[in-house]
Design a protein around this motif. Structure first.
Motif, mmCIF file in Angstrom:
data_model
loop_
_atom_site.group_PDB
_atom_site.id
_atom_site.type_symbol
_atom_site.label_atom_id
_atom_site.label_comp_id
_atom_site.label_asym_id
_atom_site.label_seq_id
_atom_site.Cartn_x
_atom_site.Cartn_y
_atom_site.Cartn_z
ATOM 1 N N LEU A 155 0.837 -1.188 0.000
ATOM 2 C CA LEU A 155 0.000 0.000 0.000
ATOM 3 C C LEU A 155 0.879 1.247 0.000
ATOM 4 O O LEU A 155 1.606 1.510 0.974
ATOM 5 C CB LEU A 155 -0.926 0.005 1.222
ATOM 6 C CG LEU A 155 -1.973 -1.115 1.281
ATOM 7 C CD1 LEU A 155 -2.739 -1.049 2.589
ATOM 8 C CD2 LEU A 155 -2.933 -1.015 0.107
ATOM 9 N N VAL A 156 0.826 1.993 -1.082
ATOM 10 C CA VAL A 156 1.558 3.255 -1.187
ATOM 11 C C VAL A 156 0.525 4.373 -1.132
ATOM 12 O O VAL A 156 -0.355 4.457 -1.992
ATOM 13 C CB VAL A 156 2.370 3.335 -2.492
ATOM 14 C CG1 VAL A 156 3.095 4.663 -2.582
ATOM 15 C CG2 VAL A 156 3.346 2.170 -2.575
ATOM 16 N N LEU A 157 0.630 5.236 -0.134
ATOM 17 C CA LEU A 157 -0.347 6.290 0.055
ATOM 18 C C LEU A 157 0.103 7.577 -0.617
ATOM 19 O O LEU A 157 1.299 7.878 -0.699
ATOM 20 C CB LEU A 157 -0.578 6.540 1.546
ATOM 21 C CG LEU A 157 -1.048 5.355 2.395
ATOM 22 C CD1 LEU A 157 -1.341 5.811 3.821
ATOM 23 C CD2 LEU A 157 -2.282 4.686 1.797
ATOM 24 N N SER A 158 -0.887 8.323 -1.080
ATOM 25 C CA SER A 158 -0.598 9.662 -1.591
ATOM 26 C C SER A 158 -0.328 10.589 -0.411
ATOM 27 O O SER A 158 -0.527 10.235 0.754
ATOM 28 C CB SER A 158 -1.788 10.181 -2.399
ATOM 29 O OG SER A 158 -2.902 10.392 -1.535
ATOM 30 N N GLU A 159 0.096 11.801 -0.713
ATOM 31 C CA GLU A 159 0.370 12.769 0.361
ATOM 32 C C GLU A 159 -0.890 13.057 1.160
ATOM 33 O O GLU A 159 -0.860 13.135 2.389
ATOM 34 C CB GLU A 159 0.925 14.059 -0.255
ATOM 35 C CG GLU A 159 1.346 15.091 0.785
ATOM 36 C CD GLU A 159 1.948 16.337 0.155
ATOM 37 O OE1 GLU A 159 1.998 17.373 0.847
ATOM 38 O OE2 GLU A 159 2.355 16.274 -1.026
ATOM 39 N N SER A 160 -2.030 13.204 0.443
ATOM 40 C CA SER A 160 -3.297 13.473 1.123
ATOM 41 C C SER A 160 -3.698 12.303 2.016
ATOM 42 O O SER A 160 -4.124 12.495 3.165
ATOM 43 C CB SER A 160 -4.392 13.739 0.087
ATOM 44 O OG SER A 160 -5.653 13.853 0.693
ATOM 45 N N GLN A 161 -3.546 11.082 1.507
ATOM 46 C CA GLN A 161 -3.888 9.895 2.304
ATOM 47 C C GLN A 161 -3.002 9.793 3.538
ATOM 48 O O GLN A 161 -3.474 9.468 4.636
ATOM 49 C CB GLN A 161 -3.744 8.634 1.450
ATOM 50 C CG GLN A 161 -4.825 8.447 0.397
ATOM 51 C CD GLN A 161 -4.525 7.257 -0.494
ATOM 52 O OE1 GLN A 161 -3.398 7.090 -0.966
ATOM 53 N NE2 GLN A 161 -5.528 6.433 -0.743
ATOM 54 N N GLN A 162 -1.702 10.039 3.384
ATOM 55 C CA GLN A 162 -0.780 9.923 4.505
ATOM 56 C C GLN A 162 -1.091 10.952 5.595
ATOM 57 O O GLN A 162 -1.029 10.649 6.796
ATOM 58 C CB GLN A 162 0.670 10.108 4.025
ATOM 59 C CG GLN A 162 1.719 9.791 5.084
ATOM 60 C CD GLN A 162 1.669 8.340 5.549
ATOM 61 O OE1 GLN A 162 1.696 7.425 4.738
ATOM 62 N NE2 GLN A 162 1.590 8.135 6.862
ATOM 63 N N THR A 163 -1.475 12.158 5.189
ATOM 64 C CA THR A 163 -1.838 13.193 6.162
ATOM 65 C C THR A 163 -3.054 12.768 6.967
ATOM 66 O O THR A 163 -3.090 12.898 8.198
ATOM 67 C CB THR A 163 -2.118 14.528 5.438
ATOM 68 O OG1 THR A 163 -0.949 14.930 4.726
ATOM 69 C CG2 THR A 163 -2.506 15.612 6.427
ATOM 70 N N VAL A 164 -4.060 12.253 6.254
ATOM 71 C CA VAL A 164 -5.270 11.787 6.943
ATOM 72 C C VAL A 164 -4.930 10.636 7.885
ATOM 73 O O VAL A 164 -5.395 10.590 9.037
ATOM 74 C CB VAL A 164 -6.342 11.366 5.922
ATOM 75 C CG1 VAL A 164 -7.486 10.624 6.614
ATOM 76 C CG2 VAL A 164 -6.877 12.581 5.183
ATOM 77 N N LEU A 165 -4.106 9.685 7.420
ATOM 78 C CA LEU A 165 -3.731 8.542 8.259
ATOM 79 C C LEU A 165 -3.007 8.997 9.520
ATOM 80 O O LEU A 165 -3.314 8.514 10.624
ATOM 81 C CB LEU A 165 -2.844 7.580 7.463
ATOM 82 C CG LEU A 165 -2.288 6.392 8.247
ATOM 83 C CD1 LEU A 165 -3.420 5.493 8.745
ATOM 84 C CD2 LEU A 165 -1.302 5.595 7.406
ATOM 85 N N ASP A 166 -2.077 9.921 9.389
ATOM 86 C CA ASP A 166 -1.343 10.415 10.557
ATOM 87 C C ASP A 166 -2.299 11.034 11.576
ATOM 88 O O ASP A 166 -2.163 10.809 12.795
ATOM 89 C CB ASP A 166 -0.295 11.450 10.132
ATOM 90 C CG ASP A 166 0.831 10.838 9.304
ATOM 91 O OD1 ASP A 166 0.999 9.604 9.383
ATOM 92 O OD2 ASP A 166 1.525 11.579 8.591
ATOM 93 N N ASN A 167 -3.285 11.784 11.105
ATOM 94 C CA ASN A 167 -4.249 12.408 12.014
ATOM 95 C C ASN A 167 -5.142 11.359 12.677
ATOM 96 O O ASN A 167 -5.477 11.473 13.868
ATOM 97 C CB ASN A 167 -5.104 13.420 11.256
ATOM 98 C CG ASN A 167 -4.309 14.642 10.838
ATOM 99 O OD1 ASN A 167 -3.332 15.012 11.496
ATOM 100 N ND2 ASN A 167 -4.712 15.284 9.754
ATOM 101 N N LEU A 168 -5.530 10.333 11.915
ATOM 102 C CA LEU A 168 -6.369 9.270 12.486
ATOM 103 C C LEU A 168 -5.606 8.496 13.560
ATOM 104 O O LEU A 168 -6.184 8.103 14.588
ATOM 105 C CB LEU A 168 -6.839 8.320 11.383
ATOM 106 C CG LEU A 168 -7.921 8.863 10.440
ATOM 107 C CD1 LEU A 168 -8.154 7.908 9.280
ATOM 108 C CD2 LEU A 168 -9.230 9.081 11.206
ATOM 109 N N ILE A 169 -4.323 8.237 13.322
ATOM 110 C CA ILE A 169 -3.520 7.516 14.315
ATOM 111 C C ILE A 169 -3.440 8.324 15.612
ATOM 112 O O ILE A 169 -3.552 7.768 16.721
ATOM 113 C CB ILE A 169 -2.119 7.210 13.757
ATOM 114 C CG1 ILE A 169 -2.219 6.114 12.688
ATOM 115 C CG2 ILE A 169 -1.166 6.771 14.868
ATOM 116 C CD1 ILE A 169 -0.916 5.832 11.965
#
Length: 815
Positions: A269-283
């Protein structure tokens, strides 16, 4: 002194339901713990019933009834599950045992079977004292040496409980009835064989060969041993009898078909910049779930990569040693979802949905309960999965109505998920491209955290959407499902080797039949609904009660022979698509064509491999499916849900169109959608065509606020169901009178608006008449207390005991 226990008893009516105190005899006291099932005498007739122990203790009082037996060796529900059962009872107006049954897989549920045995001390075996059949009954019971279920007696002797000879033996005490608690599905076991080391006895040459193989292998199943040695089971039994081997059993799991090859590697799974930002906030929010931020909404257009984000979040939660529940709204979403999860997490995934056999459901539940599977994936029932150390619940396509149960207990799986997260310090993530208006409002008010993914993932672009005015394309009386614009697009897409999806959210061939002479529509005799013609079996069928009749030539009302068929269903759309594309392979997907076990999964796999060119179906094709080669989506009769008598009709239409349009162009190839409508000026259709969720939500919230509908109020439906129209209507009117009196006496401060009784949208179903009272309210504990009190008091009115009354909080559909 006996141990007192508090028990919830099955089949207790709502107005009489509570925890009942029983006395456990000394012989059972050590076996009884909260969470085990027992049998107890219940009611004035002391009929044996199954119950669930909730707690130990209580007040001693004369005449307490005893616990008869303990059915479980260990508790099947823990304290948290029992507390949740009490919460479900109070919130959804059901009985305690109904709530308990939600948490126990059907295969593990007990049922009491009437069984019979010879009375203790029976000695009169004089054949001359009995007639022929009575003697046969006695001999069958004597040979069994134990209680025999009535169904076995019936099959052996052809008798039933009304047989005079049987009733006479029961009355004179020769035989007596006992109840046996039988589990619906037993454990699956495999017969295994292992060698006894250093055996020095005498063996035949054949036995020596088998013993040597067994010694080399260590242990093997009897089936495998016979297969590889060519020996029969008798040889294996002989080894055991001589002491050279030991035969034992161990439990095996019945697993659902995976539809994923064993060699398939996990996705990277390679995330885009937008996806990675959302993931970091969810964590971060997950880590702080105990501080109050327990719920979040993940919004993103179709194809934006929401699934990849929550897969990565699940990886993080698993790495911290906690468990996960993932819910999808319908079985049709499960196959592709499971493929993703099994590729990513392997055997850690357990499946929960109604398409599994009883044995498979029971074994998946056991795997989760024992901690062997840490991820439970499934439909609504997955919210009750006994996941150890629950850390995360993901609700995909959270707006779907299937998360709300339409039968008792009428629970909302989204509310249950939030309850479980609050009690477990877990995190709840709701995900959708078209969130429900209620969820979006809660996010806007700051009650949920809000996260947004911008645009589609990678190179994929949003499809171009065209609204086609069928007032110009459709010819009066032609009833063509596919207009010219869509037809040309389908032909061109097929020539290019691309696949297409066509949505028509209506089953059958014709939707109704009417008489040209008397104008009468042919209706179901049990329901106030027209019959639908199905060409596959040439029958007119009711989609509510299942009634069907062969296709008739004469009108049942006037006898005329001029029946006309109107309306379009998926069967007729399939036929017309075959005429339009004679060389193409057409796949129809609806509940009629996909009724076989795993048939849906197999057809979707075949479609993904390119074995079909066009898929036509109901809303089963609209959501959750991801096929890279699908570049065209067509929507037939887009207005169908737009003008239904439900305040959510606009939301349902926007959701369905947005989701199905999102099936196109999800890969490298551009997508296109053609929506056929007779009202192209409708703003909901334009907003769906533009995929403008925020514009739709703003418009819808203004409408809901003006008319006082959720999310600005709660709704409670009081439903009335009875066999007589007049009595059912009178029951609804009397209930309203009782409500007015109770509010005036005790609950005058509660805010509410009550609409007078009215027939349900479909006033008669399966021979039962239906009425409703709609209450706009605030669903507070005090309000629920009032409704529970009213339901209990109303049940005591003798005039309406033939009318069933129920309460349904915040229903997804108003009946």
């Amino acid at each position: 002194m006996s141990v007192l226990v508090q028990v919830a008893v099955e089949n207790a009516v709502y107005h009489f339901d509570k925890l009942f105190t029983y006395a456990a005899p000394d012989s059972l006291a050590e076996k009884i713990r909260p969470g085990v099932r027992v049998t107890v005498p219940f009611g004035t007739g002391n009929r044996e019933r199954i119950g669930m122990v909730f707690s130990i203790g209580g007040e001693e009082s004369p005449g307490l009834k005893p616990v008869l037996s303990v059915l479980d060796r260990e508790p099947i529900l823990d304290g948290g599950s029992l507390d949740m059962a009490v919460w479900i009872k109070n919130r959804y107006f059901c009985t305690l045992f109904e709530a308990v049954k939600l948490m126990v897989p059907a295969g593990l549920q007990f049922r009491l079977k009437d069984s019979y045995v010879l009375s203790t001390g029976f000695t009169n075996f004089d054949r001359e004292c009995y007639d022929g059949l009575s003697w046969q009954i006695i001999m069958v019971l004597h040979a069994a040496g134990r209680a025999v279920p009535m169904e076995k007696l019936s099959s052996a002797l052809g008798i039933n409980q009304d047989c005079p000879e049987f009733k006479r033996l029961l009355k004179d005490g020769t035989i007596c009835r006992v109840n046996l608690a039988a589990v619906r599905t037993r454990d699956a076991v495999s017969k295994m064989v292992r060698p006894i080391p250093d055996f020095s006895g005498k063996l035949t040459p054949r036995q020596k060969d088998v013993y040597q193989v067994l010694t080399d292998a260590g242990e093997a199943s009897e089936k495998e041993l016979c297969y590889f040695t060519g020996a029969s089971p008798a040889v294996v039994r002989a080894l055991a009898e001589k002491g050279a081997a030991e035969i034992f059993q161990y439990e095996v799991y019945r697993r659902p078909e995976a539809f994923v090859s064993e060699s398939e590697a996990p996705d990277t799974l390679v995330l885009s910049e937008s996806q990675q930002t959302v993931l970091d906030n969810l964590i971060k929010e997950y880590e702080n779930a105990g501080d109050g931020s327990r719920c979040a909404l993940l919004y993103g257009v179709t194809g934006s990569g929401k699934t990849s984000v929550f897969l990565k979040l699940i990886e993080y939660v698993l790495s911290s040693g906690r468990g996960v529940i993932v819910m999808v709204p319908e079985i049709s979403l499960t196959p592709q979802t499971l493929q993703q999860f099994r590729r990513q997490f392997g055997d850690q995934v357990a499946v929960f949905h109604s398409g599994l056999s009883l044995g498979e459901r029971m074994d998946e539940w056991k795997r989760v309960r024992r901690g062997e599977a840490k991820i439970a994936v499934g439909t609504r029932s997955a919210v009750f999965a006994p996941v150890r150390d629950l850390g995360l619940i993901v609700i995909d396509e959270e707006q779907e109505h299937t998360y709300k149960s339409e039968s008792s207990p009428r629970y909302d799986a989204r509310e249950v998920a939030r309850y479980r997260c609050a009690k477990s310090d877990a995190f709840c993530l709701l995900s959708s491209a078209t969130p429900s208006v209620e969820t979006f409002h809660m996010a806007r008010e700051g009650k949920f955290r809000f996260h947004k993914l911008d645009g589609r993932f990678g190179e994929a672009a949003m499809p171009k959407v065209e609204l086609v005015d069928m007032n110009w394309e459709d010819h009066p009386g032609s009833e063509h499902a596919v207009g010219m614009s869509l037809g040309e697009a389908l032909i061109e897409n097929f020539r290019q080797g691309r696949q297409s999806i066509v949505l028509l959210n209506r089953r059958g061939y014709h939707t109704f039949a009417s008489c040209r002479s008397c104008r009468e529509v042919i209706k179901c005799p049990n329901c106030s609904i027209s019959l639908t013609y199905h060409t596959a079996n040439r029958r007119l069928m009711c989609h509510y009660c299942g009634y069907s009749v062969p296709l008739m030539k004469k009108c049942p009302s006037c006898g005329g022979e001029s029946l006309a068929f109107r309306g379009l269903g998926t069967q007729k759309a399939e036929e017309q698509l075959k005429e339009l594309l004679p060389e193409a392979k057409i796949l129809r997907v609806d509940t009629d064509s996909m009724s076989g076990r795993y048939s849906l999964e197999r057809r979707l796999e075949e479609f993904s491999r390119g074995e079909y060119d066009v898929m036509v179906g109901t809303q089963m094709v609209a959501k959750g499916l991801d096929f890279e080669n699908v570049t065209l989506v067509g929507v037939l009769s887009a207005d169908q849900t737009l003008y239904s008598d439900d305040f959510r009709s606009g939301e349902r239409t926007f959701d369905l169109l947005t989701q199905v349009v999102g099936r196109a162009g999800r890969g490298r190839l551009p997508g296109r959608a053609v929506i056929q409508t007779f009202v192209p000026e409708d703003p909901v259709l334009h907003l769906a065509a533009k995929q403008d969720y925020f514009g739709f939500a703003k418009r819808e919230l203004a409408y809901r606020k003006a008319l006082m509908y959720p999310p600005f109020v709660d709704l409670l439906i009081i439903g009335f169901v009875g066999g007589e129209d007049r009595l059912t209507r009178l029951a609804a009117e009397r209930f309203l009178q009782e409500l007015e009196g109770l509010v005036e006496r005790e609950y005058s401060r509660l805010p509410m608006r009550v609409l007078r009784p009215s027939p349900a949208a479909i006033a008669r179903v399966s021979g039962k008449y239906r009425y409703k009272i709609i209450i706009k309210c605030r669903n507070s504990p005090k309000f629920r207390e009032m409704i529970a009190k009213l339901l209990i008091e109303f049940a005591g009115i003798r005039d309406f005991q033939r009318v069933t009354v129920y309460a349904d909080p915040n229903p997804d559909r108003i009946i």
